[in-house]
Write an enzyme that holds these catalytic residues in place. Structure first.
Site, PDB file in Angstrom:
ATOM      1  N   GLU A 179       5.124  -2.537  14.400  1.00 31.84           N
ATOM      2  CA  GLU A 179       6.085  -3.279  13.562  1.00 31.84           C
ATOM      3  C   GLU A 179       7.060  -4.074  14.433  1.00 31.84           C
ATOM      4  O   GLU A 179       8.264  -4.116  14.167  1.00 31.84           O
ATOM      5  CB  GLU A 179       6.862  -2.303  12.659  1.00 31.84           C
ATOM      6  CG  GLU A 179       5.983  -1.396  11.824  1.00 31.84           C
ATOM      7  CD  GLU A 179       6.750  -0.551  10.814  1.00 31.84           C
ATOM      8  OE1 GLU A 179       7.937  -0.787  10.587  1.00 31.84           O
ATOM      9  OE2 GLU A 179       6.117   0.371  10.250  1.00 31.84           O
ATOM     10  N   MET A 195       0.826  -1.213   0.000  1.00 32.25           N
ATOM     11  CA  MET A 195       0.000   0.000   0.000  1.00 32.25           C
ATOM     12  C   MET A 195       0.858   1.260   0.000  1.00 32.25           C
ATOM     13  O   MET A 195       0.345   2.373   0.118  1.00 32.25           O
ATOM     14  CB  MET A 195      -0.960  -0.005   1.192  1.00 32.25           C
ATOM     15  CG  MET A 195      -2.046  -1.044   1.079  1.00 32.25           C
ATOM     16  SD  MET A 195      -3.231  -0.911   2.430  1.00 32.25           S
ATOM     17  CE  MET A 195      -4.306  -2.299   2.048  1.00 32.25           C
ATOM     18  N   LYS A 196       2.170   1.063  -0.104  1.00 33.56           N
ATOM     19  CA  LYS A 196       3.059   2.232  -0.152  1.00 33.56           C
ATOM     20  C   LYS A 196       2.919   2.925  -1.502  1.00 33.56           C
ATOM     21  O   LYS A 196       2.570   2.290  -2.504  1.00 33.56           O
ATOM     22  CB  LYS A 196       4.504   1.787   0.070  1.00 33.56           C
ATOM     23  CG  LYS A 196       4.749   1.290   1.499  1.00 33.56           C
ATOM     24  CD  LYS A 196       6.116   0.679   1.685  1.00 33.56           C
ATOM     25  CE  LYS A 196       6.282   0.173   3.115  1.00 33.56           C
ATOM     26  NZ  LYS A 196       7.517  -0.621   3.291  1.00 33.56           N
ATOM     27  N   ASN A 240       4.331   8.458   7.964  1.00 28.03           N
ATOM     28  CA  ASN A 240       5.297   7.541   8.569  1.00 28.03           C
ATOM     29  C   ASN A 240       6.658   8.224   8.662  1.00 28.03           C
ATOM     30  O   ASN A 240       7.122   8.808   7.673  1.00 28.03           O
ATOM     31  CB  ASN A 240       5.385   6.294   7.658  1.00 28.03           C
ATOM     32  CG  ASN A 240       6.200   5.170   8.249  1.00 28.03           C
ATOM     33  OD1 ASN A 240       6.061   4.841   9.435  1.00 28.03           O
ATOM     34  ND2 ASN A 240       7.043   4.561   7.440  1.00 28.03           N
ATOM     35  N   GLU A 241       7.247   8.193   9.861  1.00 33.62           N
ATOM     36  CA  GLU A 241       8.656   8.580  10.052  1.00 33.62           C
ATOM     37  C   GLU A 241       8.977  10.016   9.626  1.00 33.62           C
ATOM     38  O   GLU A 241       9.921  10.255   8.870  1.00 33.62           O
ATOM     39  CB  GLU A 241       9.571   7.588   9.316  1.00 33.62           C
ATOM     40  CG  GLU A 241       9.386   6.153   9.776  1.00 33.62           C
ATOM     41  CD  GLU A 241      10.171   5.138   8.964  1.00 33.62           C
ATOM     42  OE1 GLU A 241      10.938   5.526   8.071  1.00 33.62           O
ATOM     43  OE2 GLU A 241      10.007   3.931   9.228  1.00 33.62           O
ATOM     44  N   HIS A 291      -0.944   0.832   5.541  1.00 31.77           N
ATOM     45  CA  HIS A 291       0.426   1.333   5.741  1.00 31.77           C
ATOM     46  C   HIS A 291       1.022   1.578   4.365  1.00 31.77           C
ATOM     47  O   HIS A 291       1.116   0.625   3.601  1.00 31.77           O
ATOM     48  CB  HIS A 291       1.233   0.294   6.509  1.00 31.77           C
ATOM     49  CG  HIS A 291       2.693   0.635   6.631  1.00 31.77           C
ATOM     50  ND1 HIS A 291       3.186   1.481   7.594  1.00 31.77           N
ATOM     51  CD2 HIS A 291       3.780   0.223   5.914  1.00 31.77           C
ATOM     52  CE1 HIS A 291       4.502   1.574   7.468  1.00 31.77           C
ATOM     53  NE2 HIS A 291       4.887   0.826   6.452  1.00 31.77           N
ATOM     54  N   TRP A 308       6.393  -7.304  12.589  1.00 33.24           N
ATOM     55  CA  TRP A 308       6.749  -6.938  11.202  1.00 33.24           C
ATOM     56  C   TRP A 308       7.277  -8.201  10.519  1.00 33.24           C
ATOM     57  O   TRP A 308       8.399  -8.594  10.744  1.00 33.24           O
ATOM     58  CB  TRP A 308       7.752  -5.795  11.179  1.00 33.24           C
ATOM     59  CG  TRP A 308       7.693  -5.042   9.884  1.00 33.24           C
ATOM     60  CD1 TRP A 308       8.667  -4.953   8.939  1.00 33.24           C
ATOM     61  CD2 TRP A 308       6.584  -4.279   9.382  1.00 33.24           C
ATOM     62  NE1 TRP A 308       8.223  -4.181   7.880  1.00 33.24           N
ATOM     63  CE2 TRP A 308       6.951  -3.758   8.131  1.00 33.24           C
ATOM     64  CE3 TRP A 308       5.298  -3.996   9.879  1.00 33.24           C
ATOM     65  CZ2 TRP A 308       6.087  -2.959   7.352  1.00 33.24           C
ATOM     66  CZ3 TRP A 308       4.444  -3.204   9.109  1.00 33.24           C
ATOM     67  CH2 TRP A 308       4.846  -2.704   7.873  1.00 33.24           C
TER      68      TRP A 308
END
Ligand code: G3I
Length: 352
Positions: free
Chosen positions: A262, A74-75, A156-157, A108, A310
């Site tokens: 994760e 899904m990235k 994310n991040e 995600h 993860w």
């Protein structure tokens, strides 16, 4: 009855073993599932190739987990390969399989500085056109999975370990307030889906943890939607338990949902090619898994979104290709997708 006797026998053996500080309980493969004794959802990140091509993997997927995250599919790089083309095929394999099992699906991730498709890297335009293009990405994906995906890692991040905002295409093109924009666009696309901020290192980088807590305070003040915090929890046998507890507890103090999103516990963090996965390493790993689960269980039940590992087995862990070694064994299931002794230790520990 027979089942309970087997369990009782294993429990007694394991207590004796733990007294001596070694693990001798063989993986029985017969006990009940970990998910059955947890009050929150136990999940895993998965990939469609193994899901459709490996029976042992599929068996674990079907039976062990109540929540599913697509490891990669899904990235943005995978799901949105060209400006005007979305590719749902591989993500849909995961979604269809999870729906058949009535598993929760966690999305995600909508926005990440990594895994950006080339078309976006090369995109030219002013801030308005960038906003349109990112908003379209977020809203198309969220709308496509509306009613199927329960929650999204929206960003994310976004932070560095020192708490500053990470340099990224999104920060550069949309401005420092890009997180608020992304969460707002996601909410517009689906008023019911849960929206998470996800990151790693909160357990070892207090400044990053604080930056995330500050983000939540700021969002609440400005009425920007956010429902949960994801702590990736890529830890190892030497990770500080004080740091783990602080990250989980302080995240819970925000009042938001908390997802250990994760989890894995590396046993060979310094990548020693002569490493032996012996009883001592297994015991340390077992204790770390138990510590994480038991610390998570102490936050208010209503905020326990779940714990997701993860990957599933040692064969498919991302750490092996990432660290370029086969000498890493961070999962609860072994290379043949059999439960390890540490799975059984965890199963027993979370019932006490
Ligand atoms: O599929 C290709 C294969 O055809 C090719 O031969 C090979 C050569 O490098 O690459 C393969 O793709 C790799 C892909 O994983 C599938 O294994 C990519 O190079 C590699 O970059 C990709 O890594 C993923 C990474 O995110 C980057 O997207 C990992 O699988 C995935 O586990 C990891 O997940 C991230 C989370 O999204 C965010 N948090 C950290 C976590 C671990 O890095």
């Amino acid at each position: 009855m027979k089942h309970s006797l087997v369990f009782l026998f294993l429990f007694v053996c394991s207590c004796k073993a733990q007294d001596k500080g070694t693990i001798i309980v063989p993986p029985s493969q017969t006990i009940s599932y970990l998910k059955d004794v947890l009050k929150f959802k136990f999940g895993a990140s998965v990939n469609p190739t193994l899901l459709t091509g490996n029976i042992a993997y599929r068996n674990l997927f079907d039976n062990e987990f109540q929540s599913v995250t697509a490891e990669n599919m899904m990235k943005m790089g995978q799901i949105h390969p060209e400006k005007d083309r979305f590719d749902w095929i591989k993500a849909d394999i995961i979604v269809d399989a999870a729906q058949k099992n009535k598993q929760r699906i966690h999305g995600h991730t909508l926005i990440w500085h990594s895994n950006i498709p080339t078309w976006l890297v090369n995109f030219q335009g002013d801030q308005k056109s960038w906003e349109t293009v990112i908003k379209t990405h977020i809203q198309t994906v969220v709308q496509y999975y509306k009613g199927k995906v329960d929650s999204w890692d929206v960003v994310n991040e976004a932070f560095n370990d020192n708490g500053t905002l990470r340099s990224s295409l999104f920060k550069e093109k949309l401005g420092d307030d890009y997180l608020a924009k992304c969460f707002t666009w996601a909410r517009e696309a689906d008023p019911n889906v849960l929206l998470f901020y996800n990151d790693y290192g909160q357990e070892y980088a207090p400044a990053k943890l604080q930056a995330i807590l500050n983000l939540v305070v700021d969002f609440k003040k400005r009425n920007i939607p956010i429902d949960g915090i994801g702590l990736q929890m890529h830890i190892n046998i030497n990770s500080s338990e004080t740091g783990i507890a602080s990250a989980i507890q302080k995240s819970a103090e925000t009042g938001l949902l908390v997802h250990l999103s994760e989890l894995d516990v590396a046993v060979n963090p310094s990548v020693n090619e002569n490493f032996v996965y012996d009883d001592q390493a297994k015991l340390k790993q077992s204790n770390k898994f138990i510590y994480v689960f038991n610390t998570f269980r102490k936050i208010p039940t209503g905020q326990q979104f779940g714990i997701t590992t993860w990957n599933i087995g040692d064969t498919d862990t991302w750490l092996r290709p990432f660290k370029k070694t086969q000498k890493e064994f961070p999962m609860l299931f072994d290379e043949n997708y059999k439960r390890k002794a540490i799975y059984e230790g965890l199963y027993k520990a979370v019932q006490l």
